[in-house]
Design a protein around this motif. Structure first.
Motif, mmCIF file in Angstrom:
data_model
loop_
_atom_site.group_PDB
_atom_site.id
_atom_site.type_symbol
_atom_site.label_atom_id
_atom_site.label_comp_id
_atom_site.label_asym_id
_atom_site.label_seq_id
_atom_site.Cartn_x
_atom_site.Cartn_y
_atom_site.Cartn_z
ATOM 1 N N ASN A 285 14.572 -5.892 -43.922
ATOM 2 C CA ASN A 285 14.227 -5.650 -42.531
ATOM 3 C C ASN A 285 12.721 -5.573 -42.302
ATOM 4 O O ASN A 285 12.235 -5.988 -41.273
ATOM 5 C CB ASN A 285 14.858 -4.333 -42.048
ATOM 6 N N GLY A 286 12.053 -4.958 -43.293
ATOM 7 C CA GLY A 286 10.678 -4.563 -43.010
ATOM 8 C C GLY A 286 9.704 -5.702 -42.927
ATOM 9 O O GLY A 286 9.970 -6.830 -43.310
ATOM 10 N N LYS A 287 8.546 -5.321 -42.455
ATOM 11 C CA LYS A 287 7.503 -6.325 -42.390
ATOM 12 C C LYS A 287 6.802 -6.390 -43.732
ATOM 13 O O LYS A 287 6.968 -5.540 -44.588
ATOM 14 C CB LYS A 287 6.489 -5.928 -41.314
ATOM 15 N N SER A 288 5.997 -7.389 -43.854
ATOM 16 C CA SER A 288 5.371 -7.596 -45.152
ATOM 17 C C SER A 288 4.411 -6.471 -45.486
ATOM 18 O O SER A 288 4.278 -6.075 -46.632
ATOM 19 C CB SER A 288 4.650 -8.947 -45.177
ATOM 20 N N GLU A 289 3.751 -5.928 -44.481
ATOM 21 C CA GLU A 289 2.794 -4.860 -44.788
ATOM 22 C C GLU A 289 3.526 -3.649 -45.331
ATOM 23 O O GLU A 289 3.067 -2.984 -46.262
ATOM 24 C CB GLU A 289 2.003 -4.459 -43.542
ATOM 25 N N ASP A 290 4.695 -3.373 -44.705
ATOM 26 C CA ASP A 290 5.455 -2.227 -45.195
ATOM 27 C C ASP A 290 5.891 -2.436 -46.635
ATOM 28 O O ASP A 290 5.846 -1.524 -47.454
ATOM 29 C CB ASP A 290 6.692 -2.006 -44.318
ATOM 30 N N ILE A 291 6.300 -3.661 -46.895
ATOM 31 C CA ILE A 291 6.801 -3.932 -48.247
ATOM 32 C C ILE A 291 5.687 -3.740 -49.269
ATOM 33 O O ILE A 291 5.856 -3.101 -50.303
ATOM 34 C CB ILE A 291 7.374 -5.366 -48.327
ATOM 35 N N PHE A 292 4.553 -4.279 -48.932
ATOM 36 C CA PHE A 292 3.459 -4.186 -49.907
ATOM 37 C C PHE A 292 2.996 -2.750 -50.084
ATOM 38 O O PHE A 292 2.686 -2.312 -51.177
ATOM 39 C CB PHE A 292 2.276 -5.050 -49.457
#
Lengths: 586, 220
Positions: A285-292
């Motif tokens: 679901n998350g955005k890439s910034e959240d993932i990183f």
């Protein structure tokens, strides 16, 4: 006289006029040439010639011959049997193995012209007639048709007596085709032709040749039609189709039954990301910034640590439930102790496989056991001190058990076996300086490390104070149910201790083989050891402190097994003892 | 004890008798190779012999000086012409088997020495196909020797009449000539004589083969 002169001139004029008046010139006949002579059965023969120009006048031809040994010239006996411009020699006039010198003469009113003479021997000019009574029939061989061709030799050729030996050849072709298929049949008078086209119309011809002569002409073509056997072919195809359909059905059913396992086989499941503390939902679901940001762990890369080798550390998590069990139930406890911490944080996807190796695990266990022994060996110490040490030991063990595997903490006193393998041990001596209790344990660790023979883990053996090696064995069990251990003199190394060591090391050098086919291994002693002290046989109750290795020059053979020599293992004098000495031995 | 000795002696005698009978049987069985097979093999060899000689004469003729054909000696000058051979089929079929074999053997024997002369001359023959000719002459010698041995064995099986042979000595000397033309001419002449004689041998053997093959009429 004048009259005669006038007559001569008149005659000459007449002679010169006559040809001009007719318009042609007469001349001698042209030179004839003998074209060929042939014998069909080695009993008669015929010669043919080609006439030259006839010179305008009726020309007659005559053939004269002379036989080899006589000078008599004979004329051709028969000019008619063989046709025009031929001469036929019948049986009475034919001799074999005799040279005939034949000449043809063309004569007309003006003269004769002789041909070039030709020498022939009848046996070299044999050309038989074609084979006779050629019969072609269609026959069947297991449902497949074939042609059977049979013939007879030309009736004039006498093959029965062996006077002539004939070999045959036949040719076949489909009607309308240009290519003939040739077959050499040898001396037989029958031949089979296979591989026919169904429904085809074939032509067959046969010819023959004597053993040393010319081929005959081809016999007249025999026509034959092969019947249709298409329906038989079709039934075969139907059978094949049904069979393959059946096979296909079975295979598809099998695939369907095993579809699940096949799917696993062909398309193995991709392991999902298993990062500890990472929310998988973020990926979906998350955005890439959240993932990183989630990936970035706060204390990774570890900046607080100054020593990068700590990152490689695998922590021994020895869980010692009770101090008694440690002493009495060593082996059982070891397993529990060793395996328990593994179970708590065991993760199949983490990459710690090498750390989980059996030997290393046993090393750790052995170390723990030896530590336990060492603690008890300090019999000179008071029981309270031993208990204190054990408590400290236990405390450390417990701290280990709750250790976070990912972020290694550098709290002192932890047992570090990996560093003992990969890095020099000064850190051992350095780190426990802050805490006296840990110093003791560190010393114990040093001592325990010393139980590993220096030969195996060579990299870390260059430490001062690291020069002890010994074995311990059980001396007695005292009234308090404590096992009293004592070091074993080096000369009488115990099997078990050696066993331990040889579990730890992978290679030992073969010293030699004794008469009983027992391998004598030598413990390698490092040359770099500076603080050497001569090693004498230790007594059973030797002191605990001053242990030292034997002198570098002396290698003590470790005779502890009686395994037979295995020839293929020794390479360059090194024996892979891990395979040589399977556990347990005695 | 006397009886005992006697029985052992008689046993020994019996053993000897049995082994002797066995040997005789083996000898008899080995001798029973059918003559038709031997003749078949011999006629195959003679066939090959004649084919080789025909090829040789043709090869030599390909580069032959035309004048050589003019002054070629007559075939009556062959050293084997004195041997009386049948001149047509009737005469040939009336000759007995032994005589036929004797004729074949005599002719073959007569060519042992001339073939040696041919062989030595072939090495220095002034002809473009000299190498091939030389090889074929070698092969001729081999086949001739093999056939001669085979015919000797055959004659042994066919009785004393077959053993008689006529001597036909070769008096041509070792040298075929000094100059190129006479060398070639004499070489060709000898080969033509051999070609005819090999054809005679082949014919006689094939007549013999069919006479012996009464069991296998399909061969003839």
């Amino acid at each position: 006289m004048m009259k005669k002169f006038r007559e001569v001139i008149l005659l000459l004029l007449l002679l010169s006029f006559v040809p001009h008046a007719e318009g042609t010139r007469y001349s001698l006949p042209g030179k004839p040439a003998l074209t060929r002579c042939r014998s069909p059965e080695k009993e008669t023969f015929t010669c043919w010639w080609e006439p030259g120009s006839d010179g305008g006048l009726p020309t007659t031809y005559a053939l004269y011959y002379r036989k080899e040994n006589s000078e008599t010239v004979y004329e051709c006996p028969d000019y008619h049997t063989a046709g025009k411009n031929s001469c036929f020699f019948n049986k009475n006039d034919t001799s074999i193995w005799v040279n005939y010198n034949i000449t043809v003469v063309a004569s007309n009113a003006l003269g004769s012209t002789f041909s070039d003479p030709v020498d022939i021997d009848v046996v070299y000019i044999v050309k038989p007639n074609p084979p006779e009574k050629v019969a072609v029939t269609v026959m069947e061989d297991k449902g497949w048709p074939f042609l059977r061709v049979s013939w007879e030799p030309p009736h004039k050729a006498d093959t029965r007596s062996g006077w002539i030996t004939l070999i045959y050849e036949l040719r076949v072709k489909l009607e309308g085709e240009n290519e003939w298929e040739m077959h050499l049949a040898g001396q037989q008078k029958m031949f089979n032709i296979f591989s026919l086209r169904s429904g085809g119309r074939y032509l067959v011809q046969v010819r023959c040749k004597p053993d040393h002569g010319f081929w005959s002409e081809w016999s007249s073509a025999s026509h034959i039609k092969v019947p249709d056997y298409f329906h038989r072919e079709r039934s075969v195809w139907i059978l094949i189709t049904v069979f393959f359909a059946f096979i296909f059905l079975i295979v598809s059913w099998c695939i369907h039954i095993n579809s699940h396992s096949l799917k696993h086989c062909i398309l193995p499941p991709v392991p999902g990301p298993k990062i500890r503390g990472f929310d998988k939902q973020l990926l979906k679901n998350g955005k890439s910034e959240d993932i990183f940001s989630a990936l970035v762990v706060s204390d990774f890369p570890p900046t607080s640590s100054s020593n990068y080798e700590d990152l490689l550390v695998e922590y021994l998590e020895v869980y010692i439930p009770e101090e008694q069990e440690l002493i009495l139930e060593e082996s059982k406890d070891l397993h529990d102790g060793c395996l328990k911490p593994k179970g708590s944080t065991f993760d199949s996807d983490s990459g710690r496989g090498s750390c989980d190796s059996h030997t290393l695990l046993m090393d750790k266990c052995g170390e723990a056991k030896d530590d336990g022994r060492q603690t008890d060996q300090d019999g000179s110490q008071t029981g309270s001190e031993a208990q204190r040490q054990q408590a400290a030991w236990e405390q450390e063990a417990l701290t280990y058990a709750h250790e976070d595997m990912i972020s290694p903490d550098m709290s002192s006193g932890r047992v570090k076996t990996w560093p003992s393998v990969f890095s020099p041990l000064p850190q051992y001596s350095l780190s426990p300086l802050s805490q006296p209790s840990s110093l003791e344990t560190a010393k114990q660790h040093c001592l325990s490390d010393s139980l590993f023979p220096p030969s195996s883990l060579s990299s870390y053996l260059t430490q001062p104070g690291q020069s002890t090696k010994e074995y311990v064995e059980v001396h007695t069990v005292n009234e308090e149910d404590m096992v009293l251990l004592h070091p074993v003199p080096v000369g009488h190394s115990h099997g078990k201790g050696c066993l331990q060591t040889h579990q730890g090391e992978d290679y030992s050098k073969v010293n030699g083989v004794d008469k009983n086919n027992v391998l004598l291994l030598q413990r390698e002693v490092m040359e770099e050891q500076v603080d050497m002290c001569p090693c004498e046989n230790k007594d059973a109750n030797g002191a605990t402190e001053s242990y030292c290795t034997s002198s570098a020059q002396k290698s003590i053979p470790c005779i502890h097994t009686a395994l037979p020599v295995q020839e293929e293992k020794a390479v360059n004098g090194y024996v892979d003892t891990a395979t040589m000495f399977p556990l347990p031995i005695h | 004890s006397l009886v005992f000795i006697k029985t052992t002696q008689s046993k020994l005698f019996l053993n000897q008798l049995i082994s002797l009978l066995f040997m005789l049987y083996m000898v008899a069985a080995c001798k029973a190779v059918p003559i038709s097979d031997l003749l078949d093999r011999a006629s195959q060899r003679s066939d090959r012999l004649h084919s080789l000689s025909t090829m040789l004469t043709r090869e030599l003729d390909s580069h032959f000086p035309p004048i050589g054909r003019m002054i070629m000696p007559r075939p009556a000058m062959c050293h084997t012409s004195s041997l009386q051979t049948p001149n047509d089929k009737e005469q040939a079929l009336q000759v007995s088997e032994s005589d036929l074999l004797s004729l074949a053997r005599s002719l073959l024997r007569a060519w042992v020495d001339p073939l040696l002369v041919l062989s030595s001359s072939a090495n220095t023959l002034p002809h473009p196909a000299q190498n091939s000719i030389s090889n074929k002459i070698q092969e001729l010698q081999e086949h001739s020797k093999n056939l001669g041995d085979g015919l000797n064995i055959l004659s042994g099986k066919m009785g004393p009449a077959a053993q008689t042979m006529s001597l036909l000595p070769y008096r041509g000397g070792n040298d075929l000539g000094q100059d190129k033309i006479s060398k070639l001419i004499n070489f060709q002449f000898l080969l033509s004589c051999f070609r005819r004689d090999s054809h005679k041998i082949d014919s006689f053997l094939k007549v013999l083969r069919c006479r012996a093959a009464k069991m296998q009429p399909e061969m003839c």
